[in-house]
Structures are given as C-alpha cells and as structure tokens.
Design an enzyme around this catalytic site. Structure first.
Site, short mmCIF file in Angstrom:
data_model
loop_
_atom_site.label_atom_id
_atom_site.label_comp_id
_atom_site.label_asym_id
_atom_site.label_seq_id
_atom_site.Cartn_x
_atom_site.Cartn_y
_atom_site.Cartn_z
N VAL A 172 0.85 -1.19 0.00
CA VAL A 172 0.00 0.00 0.00
C VAL A 172 0.89 1.25 0.00
O VAL A 172 1.83 1.35 0.79
CB VAL A 172 -0.92 0.02 1.24
CG1 VAL A 172 -1.82 1.25 1.21
CG2 VAL A 172 -1.76 -1.25 1.31
N LEU A 173 0.56 2.20 -0.86
CA LEU A 173 1.23 3.49 -0.88
C LEU A 173 0.36 4.51 -0.16
O LEU A 173 -0.81 4.67 -0.47
CB LEU A 173 1.46 3.96 -2.33
CG LEU A 173 2.06 5.37 -2.49
CD1 LEU A 173 3.48 5.42 -1.93
CD2 LEU A 173 2.04 5.80 -3.96
N GLY A 180 2.30 8.27 10.24
CA GLY A 180 2.21 6.85 9.95
C GLY A 180 1.09 6.11 10.64
O GLY A 180 1.11 4.88 10.72
N SER A 200 7.79 16.11 5.58
CA SER A 200 8.17 16.56 6.91
C SER A 200 9.32 15.73 7.47
O SER A 200 9.20 14.50 7.60
CB SER A 200 6.98 16.49 7.87
OG SER A 200 7.39 16.65 9.21
N CYS A 356 -11.96 26.78 12.34
CA CYS A 356 -12.21 25.65 11.44
C CYS A 356 -13.35 24.77 11.95
O CYS A 356 -14.17 24.30 11.16
CB CYS A 356 -10.93 24.83 11.26
SG CYS A 356 -9.66 25.66 10.30
#
Length: 385
Positions: A172-173, A180, A200, A356
């Site tokens: 999986v990409l 992560g 990052s 937000c």
C-alpha cells in the site's frame, strides 16, 4: 488559559458608516458587538472592523492574535458568521493581489512542496502528541459509533482499510502519510506492507521509531511526483489540500501510474462548496502555506479518463467534533509549551482550531472520501460504513 478581555464600548464607534454596516451584518447572524453571549464579539482596541473590511479573515485573524478582540466561544462565533454567509457580503479591498496570486501562480510546485512541512508539521512531535490521539492522526475522525478521540480515529482508520478491501501481503502506498498512523494500523490489523510519502523531516524521524518495532512500514521523505513504484492499493488522507488546482491532474496521473490495474485508490480530503474562490489568506499565511481546498468538480475533472468514482462519502460534520477534541487537548497541555511558543502563538492556534470547527459546523466546508478504481469494478463496488 484565559485570554484577557476588556470589552469597552469606546472601541466601537457607532457613528461610523462602516461600523454601522458591520453591526447590521452581524445582527443577521445573531452576533452582537460587545454582547454578553459566548459567541458575541468584544472589542479591546480600535480598527478591528476596518481591518476586517479591508483584509477579510487575514485582518480579523491578525487582530485576534494581537488581542484586539475576543469571543468566549470562537467556534460558535464562526458558526454563526458562516451559517449566515456573511463573508459573501463583504469584498475585502486589499486581497486582490492574494486572489490573483493563487490563480496565476503555481504555489504547490515540487520546489515549494517542503514549505508546509517546515512551517507546520515540523513544529515538534511532542507538541502534536499532546494535541492528537494516541496514534498521532492529524485528520478527521469518524464519530458514527465513537465517544472519544481515540475511538473516532481508530474507527476512521478501520473504515479506510475496509473500503480498500485490504488483504494480507498487499503493498500500500500512503501519499502524505503524516506520522504513519494509517500505515501502522493497516500493517497491524490487515497484514499489509506500507510505503509512506511525507515532506516533513519530523514525521520521517518519528516513522523510524515505528520501523524499529518491526512493522513493515517505510517512510520516504519525498514529493509525490517523484514516486514511480506500483502498488496494490493507494491511500491519501488529508494531503490533497496541499496539491493546488494547477497540479490536480498531475496528482491523479501519478496515482494512476502507481496503482496496479485491479487496485483501489482512496482519497480523503477537505473540500469547499464553491469552485471559484481563493484560499483563505489567514490560513495560507499562518497555518498551511500554499494550501488550497478543492471543490468537488476539481476532483472529478482531474480524475476524468483516469479513474472511475466507485464511492463518495461525506462526513464533514465529524471534523467539528475532531477539531474541538484537538482544541480541548491543546488547552489542557498548553502549560507545557507556553514558554516555547508564547501568547501570540496560543491565540493563533486557538483561532485556527476553533474557526475551522465553526466552519465545519456551519457546513461551509466538507470532508470527502472517494474510492476510485482504474477501470471500474465488475459487478460494482459494495460500500461499507
């Protein structure tokens, strides 16, 4: 930590035509100037209204950071403001250059790609660990059956795994893998191998710790445009907001190139309701440099002839709950970071999280999950929720 407020009526000139105009507008949103309700605006200094009229949210946000005004519940202030669509009735005089800049220039080139990582995601892993859930998931949670932030984020990760129909042994990409959290969850619970792309350095260092625990996950400090390997599945969670309209098609071409013919691609992104609008100038300057929210048509246009849209799921209202949970954690842990970041940062971050939240509460912006295939699934895709 409470912000200092003064709420003097002397800072509001009722005889000014611009101030009368704004007061009348705010009344439409049930917001009172120097009122006593949690969402009412209280002035601490002069020129707040002039700054807002001239520079829109950039002027309003900077005035707040400078302690020129307050509202006890910023989230509710923005909920009222945006639900009444008041920003549509104001045309800031000094934002013409910002509008032209975002339209004419490609602000998300490969050369600029690492700017947002340095400005936002590299603030420090300790800071984000204090604000986020235990898995460090910096995207919208799924609150359908959840009561805590940890539950909502784990439910979101599992929802994505089920939508992708993951099976042991798949590769999986993860485009824009963050710290992560998805890769670790998918590897632990579904037996897949994951490769994550991030811009990052802090996230890459954090990822090395996951790899030390034996998880089959790999972090690559790499721009998405440079990836060439093919995968069984692709996921992108909260990264498309950094791609930019001039790069949407190239992004989809990269995803198509990296996905095997029988694979699935899940795209999770914030989106806006209207196509022809510019990025928010305050968010662009202080939070996510060079970011831009796509409209629905931007995504489908970019995917045309490359992908079949198998499923579209909107759970934008859940981002309100997620942001308010982050804000609660931020407030509870601010004492640990106050000396490092200072009062102006505190007000900036509080403005970011609560404004937000108010925008999602007002349904002014959305959260979409697309499931895409290259050729269409024979017999159809069976949606999960």
């Amino acid at each position: 930590m409470k912000s200092t407020t003064f709420a003097h009526s002397a800072f509001f000139d009722e005889s000014s035509s611009s101030h009368r105009f704004v007061a009348e507008l705010l009344e439409k949103a049930d917001i009172r100037i120097n009122g006593d309700r949690p969402w009412d605006i209280r002035f601490n200094a002069h020129r707040v209204i002039d700054e807002a009229l001239a520079r829109g949210n950039l002027g309003l946000g900077e005035s707040y950071m400078n302690v020129a005004w307050d509202a006890e519940r910023l989230d509710e202030f923005f909920h009222h403001l945006l639900r009444a669509r008041l920003p549509d009735q104001i045309n800031p005089r000094k934002l013409v250059f910002h509008h032209l800049r975002t339209r004419m220039l490609n602000l998300q080139t490969a050369k600029r790609a690492f700017e947002v990582g340095e400005a936002h995601y590299d603030l420090g892993n300790d800071f984000y660990a204090a604000m986020l859930d235990k898995r460090m998931t910096y995207t919208c949670g799924y609150w359908k059956n959840a009561t805590t932030l940890d539950e909502a984020q784990e439910a979101k990760l599992d929802l994505i795994c089920r939508k992708l129909e993951l099976e042991p042994g798949m590769r999986v990409l993860d485009i824009g893998c963050g710290w992560g959290s998805f890769m670790a969850y998918a590897a632990e619970h579904y037996g897949v191998e994951c490769v994550g792309l991030t811009i990052s350095r802090e996230q890459t260092e954090y990822g090395k710790q996951l790899m030390k625990h034996g998880l089959p996950v790999e972090f690559r400090l790499k721009d998405y445009r440079d990836e060439t390997e093919q995968f069984d599945r692709i996921v992108s969670i909260g990264m498309f907001e950094h791609v930019g309209r001039k790069n949407y098609r190239e992004y989809m071409e990269v995803a198509e190139r990296c996905l095997k013919d029988n694979g699935l691609f899940l795209l999770h992104t914030i989106g806006k309701n209207v196509r022809d609008t510019s990025p928010d100038p305050w968010i662009d300057k202080y939070i996510f440099p060079n970011g831009e929210l796509p409209a629905l048509g931007h995504i489908t246009d970019a995917a045309e002839e490359l992908f079949v849209v198998e499923d579209l799921h909107n759970f934008g209202a859940d981002y309100d709950k997620t942001l308010m949970a982050w804000h609660a954690n931020f407030e509870a842990n601010w004492h640990r970071f106050a000396d490092t970041y200072g009062e102006r940062f505190y007000r900036m971050w509080r403005y970011y999280l609560q404004s937000c939240a108010g925008a999602f509460r007002a349904r002014d912006i959305q959260l979409w999950q697309f499931v895409l295939s290259k050729q269409g699934i024979l017999g159809g895709y069976h949606r999960v929720s």
